[in-house]
Design a protein around this motif. Sequence first.
Motif, mmCIF file in Angstrom:
data_model
loop_
_atom_site.group_PDB
_atom_site.id
_atom_site.type_symbol
_atom_site.label_atom_id
_atom_site.label_comp_id
_atom_site.label_asym_id
_atom_site.label_seq_id
_atom_site.Cartn_x
_atom_site.Cartn_y
_atom_site.Cartn_z
ATOM 1 N N GLN A 43 0.691 -1.438 0.196
ATOM 2 C CA GLN A 43 0.036 -0.003 -0.502
ATOM 3 C C GLN A 43 0.361 1.193 0.042
ATOM 4 O OE1 GLN A 43 -2.561 -0.279 3.509
ATOM 5 N NE2 GLN A 43 -0.838 -0.118 4.862
ATOM 6 N N HIS A 44 1.924 0.962 0.511
ATOM 7 C CA HIS A 44 3.309 2.607 0.615
ATOM 8 C C HIS A 44 3.462 2.841 -0.753
ATOM 9 C CE1 HIS A 44 0.817 3.209 5.059
ATOM 10 N NE2 HIS A 44 1.929 2.291 4.956
ATOM 11 N N ILE A 45 3.991 1.213 -1.633
ATOM 12 C CA ILE A 45 4.618 2.017 -2.637
ATOM 13 C C ILE A 45 3.226 1.157 -3.620
ATOM 14 C CG2 ILE A 45 6.492 1.134 -4.277
ATOM 15 C CD1 ILE A 45 6.805 -0.697 -1.719
ATOM 16 N N PRO A 46 2.651 2.032 -4.505
ATOM 17 C CA PRO A 46 2.332 2.354 -5.199
ATOM 18 C C PRO A 46 2.543 1.934 -7.023
ATOM 19 C CG PRO A 46 1.808 4.445 -4.846
ATOM 20 C CD PRO A 46 3.093 3.466 -4.090
ATOM 21 N N GLU A 47 3.811 1.685 -7.467
ATOM 22 C CA GLU A 47 4.293 0.948 -8.539
ATOM 23 C C GLU A 47 4.424 -0.709 -8.325
ATOM 24 O OE1 GLU A 47 7.620 2.894 -5.561
ATOM 25 O OE2 GLU A 47 5.412 3.497 -6.346
ATOM 26 N N ALA A 48 4.461 -1.203 -6.611
ATOM 27 C CA ALA A 48 4.458 -2.958 -6.716
ATOM 28 C C ALA A 48 2.990 -2.532 -7.172
ATOM 29 C CB ALA A 48 4.541 -2.969 -5.510
ATOM 30 N N PHE A 49 1.900 -2.938 -7.217
ATOM 31 C CA PHE A 49 0.808 -3.007 -7.848
ATOM 32 C C PHE A 49 0.432 -3.165 -9.472
ATOM 33 C CE2 PHE A 49 -0.990 -1.414 -3.534
ATOM 34 C CZ PHE A 49 -1.366 -2.659 -3.295
#
Length: 100
Positions: free
Chosen positions: A68-74
Amino acid sequence: DIIFRCQDNTCFVREVKCVTGGRNAFNRRLGDAKDQVMERGGQGDLFFQVPRDYDVLAVLAYFKSWRQHIPEAFDEYRGLRLQVCDDTGTLLFDGLIVEE
């Protein structure tokens, strides 16, 4: 696993996984399946079979909470559809992993 080849030479992949462990096993298999779809062109969906009474919504919430704290991870999960059935064939989840 199934690969559909279209006349224009594009591919659509259906990646199938069985998950017998808890949320960490689910996360690993989800990452593995995503990688396999990406290796084959990035268009496809995922189908998981899990044991009866498996809490799919809880494991998906755990998956999302870690990112959730790393949007690009999605980003690589956007547009990937996930279907989850238990060992009796009951559909437990059918939707996008990450909404567009």
